[in-house]
Every structure is written in structure tokens, then in C-alpha cells.
Design a protein around this motif. Structure first.
Motif, PDB file in Angstrom:
ATOM      1  N   GLU A   1      -5.887   8.309  -8.136  1.00 13.52           N
ATOM      2  CA  GLU A   1      -6.794   7.542  -9.394  1.00 13.52           C
ATOM      3  C   GLU A   1      -6.410   6.270  -9.827  1.00 13.52           C
ATOM      4  OE1 GLU A   1      -6.582  10.984 -11.939  1.00 13.52           O
ATOM      5  OE2 GLU A   1      -8.102  12.190 -10.956  1.00 13.52           O
ATOM      6  N   LEU A   2      -4.944   5.978  -9.852  1.00  9.81           N
ATOM      7  CA  LEU A   2      -4.317   4.766 -10.120  1.00  9.81           C
ATOM      8  C   LEU A   2      -4.946   3.797  -9.315  1.00  9.81           C
ATOM      9  CD1 LEU A   2      -2.500   3.056 -11.998  1.00  9.81           C
ATOM     10  CD2 LEU A   2      -0.615   3.676 -10.109  1.00  9.81           C
ATOM     11  N   ALA A   3      -4.897   4.095  -7.956  1.00 10.87           N
ATOM     12  CA  ALA A   3      -5.206   3.125  -6.884  1.00 10.87           C
ATOM     13  C   ALA A   3      -6.858   2.835  -6.750  1.00 10.87           C
ATOM     14  CB  ALA A   3      -4.700   3.507  -5.452  1.00 10.87           C
ATOM     15  N   LEU A   4      -7.462   4.091  -7.108  1.00 13.87           N
ATOM     16  CA  LEU A   4      -8.995   3.773  -6.979  1.00 13.87           C
ATOM     17  C   LEU A   4      -9.564   2.902  -8.217  1.00 13.87           C
ATOM     18  CD1 LEU A   4      -9.950   7.543  -6.166  1.00 13.87           C
ATOM     19  CD2 LEU A   4     -10.495   5.721  -4.824  1.00 13.87           C
ATOM     20  N   ALA A   5      -8.793   2.996  -9.291  1.00 15.48           N
ATOM     21  CA  ALA A   5      -9.324   2.199 -10.624  1.00 15.48           C
ATOM     22  C   ALA A   5      -8.950   0.718 -10.113  1.00 15.48           C
ATOM     23  CB  ALA A   5      -8.319   2.801 -11.663  1.00 15.48           C
ATOM     24  N   ALA A   6      -8.326   0.403  -9.005  1.00 18.21           N
ATOM     25  CA  ALA A   6      -7.877  -1.298  -8.933  1.00 18.21           C
ATOM     26  C   ALA A   6      -8.929  -1.879  -8.568  1.00 18.21           C
ATOM     27  CB  ALA A   6      -6.679  -1.166  -7.715  1.00 18.21           C
ATOM     28  N   SER A   7      -9.101  -3.227  -8.712  1.00 19.83           N
ATOM     29  CA  SER A   7      -9.993  -4.004  -8.530  1.00 19.83           C
ATOM     30  C   SER A   7     -10.311  -4.479  -6.969  1.00 19.83           C
ATOM     31  CB  SER A   7     -10.068  -5.148  -9.302  1.00 19.83           C
ATOM     32  OG  SER A   7      -9.044  -5.915  -9.116  1.00 19.83           O
ATOM     33  N   SER A   8      -9.154  -4.424  -6.189  1.00 22.25           N
ATOM     34  CA  SER A   8      -9.193  -4.438  -4.693  1.00 22.25           C
ATOM     35  C   SER A   8      -7.951  -3.550  -4.089  1.00 22.25           C
ATOM     36  CB  SER A   8      -8.706  -6.116  -4.671  1.00 22.25           C
ATOM     37  OG  SER A   8      -7.285  -6.208  -5.160  1.00 22.25           O
ATOM     38  N   ARG A   9      -8.048  -3.898  -2.748  1.00 21.21           N
ATOM     39  CA  ARG A   9      -6.971  -2.884  -2.048  1.00 21.21           C
ATOM     40  C   ARG A   9      -5.828  -3.314  -2.364  1.00 21.21           C
ATOM     41  NH1 ARG A   9     -10.235  -2.553   3.951  1.00 21.21           N
ATOM     42  NH2 ARG A   9     -11.518  -0.737   3.258  1.00 21.21           N
ATOM     43  N   GLN A  10      -5.793  -4.889  -2.355  1.00 14.13           N
ATOM     44  CA  GLN A  10      -4.554  -5.241  -2.435  1.00 14.13           C
ATOM     45  C   GLN A  10      -3.876  -4.889  -3.770  1.00 14.13           C
ATOM     46  OE1 GLN A  10      -3.911  -9.466  -1.860  1.00 14.13           O
ATOM     47  NE2 GLN A  10      -2.573  -9.625  -3.575  1.00 14.13           N
TER      48      GLN A  10
ATOM     49  N   VAL B   1      -8.794   5.620  -0.836  1.00 12.50           N
ATOM     50  CA  VAL B   1      -8.505   4.548  -1.555  1.00 12.50           C
ATOM     51  C   VAL B   1      -8.713   3.242  -0.306  1.00 12.50           C
ATOM     52  CG1 VAL B   1      -6.902   3.087  -2.792  1.00 12.50           C
ATOM     53  CG2 VAL B   1      -6.980   5.247  -3.203  1.00 12.50           C
ATOM     54  N   PHE B   2      -8.150   3.399   0.963  1.00 10.39           N
ATOM     55  CA  PHE B   2      -8.037   2.254   1.411  1.00 10.39           C
ATOM     56  C   PHE B   2      -8.870   2.281   2.912  1.00 10.39           C
ATOM     57  CE2 PHE B   2      -4.086   2.655  -0.678  1.00 10.39           C
ATOM     58  CZ  PHE B   2      -4.181   1.471  -1.421  1.00 10.39           C
ATOM     59  N   GLY B   3      -9.847   3.354   2.833  1.00 10.44           N
ATOM     60  CA  GLY B   3     -10.671   3.367   4.283  1.00 10.44           C
ATOM     61  C   GLY B   3      -9.862   4.639   5.100  1.00 10.44           C
ATOM     62  N   ALA B   4     -10.608   5.115   5.991  1.00 14.69           N
ATOM     63  CA  ALA B   4     -10.239   5.963   6.907  1.00 14.69           C
ATOM     64  C   ALA B   4      -9.534   5.784   8.135  1.00 14.69           C
ATOM     65  CB  ALA B   4     -11.684   7.129   7.356  1.00 14.69           C
ATOM     66  N   ASP B   5      -9.378   4.584   8.290  1.00 14.58           N
ATOM     67  CA  ASP B   5      -8.830   3.946   9.681  1.00 14.58           C
ATOM     68  C   ASP B   5      -7.133   4.664   9.748  1.00 14.58           C
ATOM     69  OD1 ASP B   5      -6.788   2.596  11.337  1.00 14.58           O
ATOM     70  OD2 ASP B   5      -7.977   0.763  11.218  1.00 14.58           O
ATOM     71  N   SER B   6      -6.935   5.592  10.557  1.00 16.02           N
ATOM     72  CA  SER B   6      -5.582   6.466  10.477  1.00 16.02           C
ATOM     73  C   SER B   6      -4.523   5.521  10.791  1.00 16.02           C
ATOM     74  CB  SER B   6      -5.751   7.567  11.517  1.00 16.02           C
ATOM     75  OG  SER B   6      -5.912   7.034  12.832  1.00 16.02           O
ATOM     76  N   ALA B   7      -4.819   4.388  11.552  1.00 16.32           N
ATOM     77  CA  ALA B   7      -3.633   3.488  11.428  1.00 16.32           C
ATOM     78  C   ALA B   7      -3.194   2.819  10.546  1.00 16.32           C
ATOM     79  CB  ALA B   7      -3.914   2.557  12.806  1.00 16.32           C
ATOM     80  N   ALA B   8      -4.225   2.350   9.777  1.00 18.11           N
ATOM     81  CA  ALA B   8      -3.661   1.574   8.362  1.00 18.11           C
ATOM     82  C   ALA B   8      -3.240   2.760   7.392  1.00 18.11           C
ATOM     83  CB  ALA B   8      -5.105   0.981   7.984  1.00 18.11           C
ATOM     84  N   CYS B   9      -3.727   3.812   7.557  1.00 15.43           N
ATOM     85  CA  CYS B   9      -3.257   4.764   6.697  1.00 15.43           C
ATOM     86  C   CYS B   9      -1.856   5.320   6.806  1.00 15.43           C
ATOM     87  CB  CYS B   9      -4.179   5.910   6.471  1.00 15.43           C
ATOM     88  SG  CYS B   9      -5.908   5.801   5.883  1.00 15.43           S
ATOM     89  N   GLY B  10      -1.494   5.258   8.036  1.00 12.53           N
ATOM     90  CA  GLY B  10      -0.241   5.498   8.535  1.00 12.53           C
ATOM     91  C   GLY B  10       0.666   4.450   8.054  1.00 12.53           C
TER      92      GLY B  10
ATOM     93  N   SER C   1       6.609  -5.812  -5.105  1.00  5.88           N
ATOM     94  CA  SER C   1       5.529  -5.008  -4.841  1.00  5.88           C
ATOM     95  C   SER C   1       4.326  -5.862  -4.619  1.00  5.88           C
ATOM     96  CB  SER C   1       5.370  -3.952  -6.022  1.00  5.88           C
ATOM     97  OG  SER C   1       6.295  -2.805  -5.984  1.00  5.88           O
ATOM     98  N   VAL C   2       4.039  -6.802  -5.381  1.00  6.41           N
ATOM     99  CA  VAL C   2       2.842  -7.525  -5.434  1.00  6.41           C
ATOM    100  C   VAL C   2       2.959  -8.445  -4.037  1.00  6.41           C
ATOM    101  CG1 VAL C   2       1.795  -9.602  -6.484  1.00  6.41           C
ATOM    102  CG2 VAL C   2       2.684  -7.675  -7.997  1.00  6.41           C
ATOM    103  N   ALA C   3       4.085  -8.940  -4.001  1.00  9.43           N
ATOM    104  CA  ALA C   3       4.179  -9.763  -2.540  1.00  9.43           C
ATOM    105  C   ALA C   3       4.085  -9.327  -1.137  1.00  9.43           C
ATOM    106  CB  ALA C   3       5.775 -10.427  -2.656  1.00  9.43           C
ATOM    107  N   GLN C   4       4.701  -8.039  -1.188  1.00  3.73           N
ATOM    108  CA  GLN C   4       4.479  -7.061  -0.186  1.00  3.73           C
ATOM    109  C   GLN C   4       3.034  -6.514   0.158  1.00  3.73           C
ATOM    110  OE1 GLN C   4       7.441  -3.994   0.481  1.00  3.73           O
ATOM    111  NE2 GLN C   4       9.175  -5.656   0.180  1.00  3.73           N
ATOM    112  N   ALA C   5       2.482  -6.022  -0.967  1.00  2.00           N
ATOM    113  CA  ALA C   5       0.985  -5.610  -1.067  1.00  2.00           C
ATOM    114  C   ALA C   5       0.257  -6.757  -0.528  1.00  2.00           C
ATOM    115  CB  ALA C   5       0.592  -5.296  -2.548  1.00  2.00           C
ATOM    116  N   ARG C   6       0.597  -8.071  -0.945  1.00  2.00           N
ATOM    117  CA  ARG C   6      -0.492  -9.232  -0.398  1.00  2.00           C
ATOM    118  C   ARG C   6      -0.372  -9.221   1.063  1.00  2.00           C
ATOM    119  NH1 ARG C   6       0.869 -12.608  -4.043  1.00  2.00           N
ATOM    120  NH2 ARG C   6       2.497 -13.320  -3.125  1.00  2.00           N
ATOM    121  N   ARG C   7       0.900  -9.266   1.721  1.00  2.00           N
ATOM    122  CA  ARG C   7       0.895  -9.360   3.046  1.00  2.00           C
ATOM    123  C   ARG C   7       0.420  -8.436   4.096  1.00  2.00           C
ATOM    124  NH1 ARG C   7       6.093 -11.412   1.254  1.00  2.00           N
ATOM    125  NH2 ARG C   7       7.066  -9.396   1.790  1.00  2.00           N
TER     126      ARG C   7
END
Length: 179
Positions: A80-89, A138-147, A166-172
Motif C-alpha cells: 500500500e505504501l508503494a501504491l500510494a507513491a507518485s511514481s515507480r521510482q 506496484v511495478f508491473g507484471a514483468d517477472s524479470a523486473a519483479c525478480g 535508497s533514493v539514489a539506488q531507486a533512481r538508477r
């Protein structure tokens, strides 16, 4: 008692039961953050949750079931926390920071390493199914990305990072996975 009165009574009891359950899980998390899982006990959790021990046993068969419910509720909370975010990043950064700064996880890594090893071992257990579903939601069903996301977040349980990291790694990570 009329059918309508019975429904109102049932709804109130269910509401109270849900409030008690939430309080118990929050109390359990606070106790675990202080002493770890093995040193925690129902009496201390009841005090922390401000409920009677009997209330805990009305909600859960035993401590193991309560801990399973705590993990499940944390997965739902993080989703729920991630779903409330304004972007995937931003969702990645929020998840990363929440995991890295979680005091109960920090204590478990220190006091109960075998529990952490079991917790981070990906299996077909219903909780892991819930984790996978949450990440896909939250991030889409692409299993490689989810993994990749899942393994990045699991790594932070044993090796937490700062909010800035966390912010820097999330951006990358978002740039490589979603662009």
C-alpha cells in the motif's frame, strides 16, 4: 433481536476485533524490535498492545500464527505504501527506506539470524505469493523486473542502506527497469 440489530452488533464486534488485531500486531512488532522474536512473549505483546492475553488468543491460535500474520500485514502495508507513491521510482525508494529502517528487522538480523534466513528464502509459501503479487501490482507484471526488485529489497534486510542511498539506488534501478 431483529436482523438489522444483529448485523449492527456483528459489525461492531468485527470492527473491535479488527482494531484488536491491528493493536496486537503493532504491539508484537514493538516487542520484536526490542528483544527479537525468540525473546518475545505473549504477555509482553499484550502489554505493548494494551490488550488482555485472552484477546490475543481469541485472534490467534498461537504465537507462530501471530508472527505469520505480522509478516503478512507488513507485506500488505508495504504494498500500500508503494501504491500510494507518485511514481515507480518513488515507490522503490519508499520500499527501500521502509525495509532498511525497520527496527524489528534490524533486531531480527541481530538476534534471530536463522529466522531471517527463512524469511528471505523465496518459496511457494502463501506469504511469498503475496509478496510477488504486491510487487507485480506496484511495478508491473514483468517477472524479470519483479525478480530484480525483490532481490534488491531482500538484500536490504541484511544490509540496510540510508535514505539517501535508497533514493539514489531507486533512481538508477527505475531508469534501468522502466525506461
Amino acid at each position: 433481536m431483529s436482523a438489522e440489530s444483529a448485523l449492527v452488533t456483528y459489525a461492531r464486534q468485527r470492527d473491535t476485533s479488527n482494531k484488536s488485531r491491528v493493536a496486537i500486531l503493532a504491539g508484537a512488532k514493538l516487542v520484536i524490535a526490542k528483544v527479537g522474536n525468540y525473546q518475545s512473549n505473549i504477555a509482553d505483546i499484550a502489554v505493548s498492545a494494551q490488550v488482555a492475553k485472552a484477546t490475543i488468543y481469541n485472534q490467534f491460535a498461537d504465537k507462530a500464527e501471530m508472527m505469520e500474520s505480522l509478516v503478512e500485514s507488513e507485506v500488505i502495508r508495504l504494498t500500500e505504501l508503494a501504491l500510494a507513491a507518485s511514481s515507480r521510482q518513488e515507490g522503490l525508494a519508499l520500499l527501500s527506506n521502509a525495509i532498511s529502517q525497520d527496527l524489528a528487522l534490524r533486531k531480527l538480523v541481530e538476534s534471530d539470524p536463522s529466522d531471517i534466513a527463512r524469511l528471505v528464502t523465496i518459496t511457494n509459501h502463501p506469504t511469498w505469493v503475496l509478496v510477488h503479487q504486491g510487487i507485480a501490482k506496484v511495478f508491473g507484471a514483468d517477472s524479470a523486473a519483479c525478480g530484480v526488485i525483490l532481490r534488491w529489497l531482500i538484500g536490504q534486510i541484511a544490509s540496510p542502506i540510508t535514505e539517501e542511498e535508497s533514493v539514489a539506488q531507486a533512481r538508477r534501478l527505475a531508469a534501468s527497469l522502466f525506461n
